[in-house]
Every structure is written in C-alpha cells, then in structure tokens.
Design an enzyme around this catalytic site. Sequence first.
Site, mmCIF file in Angstrom:
data_model
loop_
_atom_site.group_PDB
_atom_site.id
_atom_site.type_symbol
_atom_site.label_atom_id
_atom_site.label_comp_id
_atom_site.label_asym_id
_atom_site.label_seq_id
_atom_site.Cartn_x
_atom_site.Cartn_y
_atom_site.Cartn_z
ATOM 1 N N LYS A 63 7.840 0.883 11.555
ATOM 2 C CA LYS A 63 6.328 1.220 10.978
ATOM 3 C C LYS A 63 5.506 -0.145 9.868
ATOM 4 O O LYS A 63 6.510 0.347 9.000
ATOM 5 C CB LYS A 63 6.433 2.810 10.728
ATOM 6 C CG LYS A 63 5.033 3.084 10.114
ATOM 7 C CD LYS A 63 5.545 4.960 9.787
ATOM 8 C CE LYS A 63 4.485 5.260 9.274
ATOM 9 N NZ LYS A 63 4.121 7.112 8.531
ATOM 10 N N LYS A 66 2.940 1.688 3.792
ATOM 11 C CA LYS A 66 2.036 0.938 3.174
ATOM 12 C C LYS A 66 2.872 0.498 1.039
ATOM 13 O O LYS A 66 2.694 0.576 0.554
ATOM 14 C CB LYS A 66 1.029 2.308 2.189
ATOM 15 C CG LYS A 66 1.421 3.762 1.873
ATOM 16 C CD LYS A 66 0.230 4.794 1.947
ATOM 17 C CE LYS A 66 0.495 5.723 1.698
ATOM 18 N NZ LYS A 66 -0.505 6.909 1.736
ATOM 19 N N LYS A 98 14.042 12.324 3.646
ATOM 20 C CA LYS A 98 13.556 11.746 2.582
ATOM 21 C C LYS A 98 14.924 12.263 1.066
ATOM 22 O O LYS A 98 14.880 11.835 0.029
ATOM 23 C CB LYS A 98 12.242 11.931 1.837
ATOM 24 C CG LYS A 98 11.054 11.481 2.391
ATOM 25 C CD LYS A 98 10.263 11.448 1.674
ATOM 26 C CE LYS A 98 8.590 10.395 2.427
ATOM 27 N NZ LYS A 98 7.594 10.488 2.175
#
Length: 328
Positions: A193, A196, A111
């Site tokens: 993956k 969302k 990140k």
Amino acid sequence: MKTVFSGIKPTGNLGLGNYLGAFKAWGNLQNEYTCIYSVVDLHALTIRNDPQTLKENSRKIIMLYMAAGIDPQKSIIYLQSHVPAHSQLSWILGCHSYMGELSRMTQYKEKSENNENVNAGLFTYPVLMAADILLYNTHVVPVGEDQIQHVELARDIALRFNNIYGNILVVPEAKTASKLTARLKGLQNPTKKMDKSTKDPLDTIFLLDTEAEITKKIKRAVTDSEARVYYDTENKPGISNLLAIYAAITNKTIEDSELDFQNKSYGDFKQSLIEVVLGELNPLQKEFNRLSQDTAYVDNIIIKNAQRAEEIAEKTLAKVQNALGIGK
Ligand code: TRP
C-alpha cells in the site's frame, strides 16, 4: 438529504493515495448528501506526536479539504477534538462493545504487534470511530478497504444499542472508493500500500511535494524489464500501479489508459504521468498556498464549522443520554 461522514487522521503528510482513494471524491458528494468531514485528531493520539506538528497537520488537512473542492459553507469540515460529544459518546459506546469483538479487529492486531506503545486507545480506537459516525446520524461512510471492518463494528454497535433502548441511532453503511484507487501501491514497493507513514520517501507522492520531487519520484518508480505498458498486477506491479494513478487522475478506464501508451516507452509513459500528476496537484497546491496566507479566514472556518458540527452532535448525545437515564 442523507448524511455522509468521513475523517482523516492528522499523522504524517497526506499522499496521493489519500487523495485519489478518498477525499478527491468527497467534493462530488456535496450535492447529493449532507457531508461532514472531520480531521480526527483524537485518533492521532494513539501514537506520540509533537504537539506543534499535530496542530499544524490538522490545520493543513482542513486547508487541503478546501483546496480539493470541499465547500466549507455547504459541507462541515472540523476538528474532532473541538466537539466534546465525540469523547462523551465514545465512553457510552465502549460500555456497549465487547472485548471479544474489539480484539478481533485486524488493525488492532496489526498495530499491537511489534509496537512498544500498545495503549488502551489503540484497542478502543474503533469505538471512538463509531462515536464519530453515529453522532451525525450518518447513512454513508466513504472509507478505504482497511476501514470497512470498523464501519461494520459501528453498525453492530448501533443495532445493539437500538435493540436495547429503541430506535435512536441511524445505522450506517460503508462505501469504498473505486477498487483501483483504493489500492494505490508504493512507487518503490509496488506490492505494498502507498502509505503516508512510509519510511522510504521515494515510495509516496505527497500532496505538497514540489514539482522537482514529484518528477524525481515518478522517474525513479520501480518498473520491469519488458518495456511494454499494460496492466498486470501479478507480473507488472510497478507499471500497473502507475497506470492506476494515470487512470484515476484522467478518469479513464485502464483499457483506454493502456491504449494511450500502446507503442510508447516507459520513459514516455512516465513523462506523461508526470504531466498528469502535476496538472492535478498544481491547482490544489496553489489554492492551499493561498489559504495558508489567509490565516483569519481559515481560523474562522475552523471555529464556525465546529459550531455547526457540535449542534448536530449535541442533539444525538442528548437523546442517547436520555435513553440511558444520564445527563441533564
Ligand atoms: N480510522 C480512520 C482511518 O484511519 C479515520 C476515521 C476516524 C474515520 N473516524 C472515522 C473514517 C469515521 C471514517 C469515519 O482511516
């Protein structure tokens, strides 16, 4: 009874991956464990959010927990920011964590690359997560594979703390969902993956998608040109992912799921999958919509459950403070 603790971050809309990989199974743990499920809104602050949207998302997750069968009288479902002890313990644990071990966290490394907002919260994120877990004397933490490293860090911190101050914290263990569901992939990008926060809206089925949206997404899901339904993640990632979704919802094995579609076309397979997904999500959405109308009831659940959480958390915090020679 032993304690289970887990949490979901209220950023983005929850997808089928979150549901099948995580909280669909959480309801089943309620008879065996004391279950505490948090909406970790403090963790959401590592990115910039629209305040109103954050508030709505947090409330949505509380309602989705209930719609998925988590009983708010039995289990505790609450918002992390309603219990101040999380932030308080987090500071203390931060003083018992090392720059080195936090720098090695995979999620932090990922990140902080290609990100303009590399704030200190991104770095100390796992310390706050350790505080979440340790406040409730948690034995078991059901998480996806990407969070195992964080739970192990919480273990290390608890062991270190106990070594110095005596046996104060319960040392937790991670528990992953079944391999298949823990790894749902995107419908358009079946090697990645199902996320969302994806940029491609066709990639993820969101729990609150309409029937038309779900139908369209499954119909457009990437497959291959072989026209035979069987599981082979190497050569048939798209079909394998759809089979994994089918198996997870129907509670069938992959082998049995393959048998269901032995001589069927991809079109037939997708049609069956659409029915299975709608059959699973329809009741969930109905209950969610019912709860959305009942504002007073949901408000009350949120307030009462935060009080129940706080009672447990305050006790642990007091013990920790006492051991350190701080607090009242
Ligand atoms: N970090 C977790 C995630 O992104 C969410 C989380 C925060 C969590 N605190 C937790 C999960 C405590 C389990 C236990 O998925």
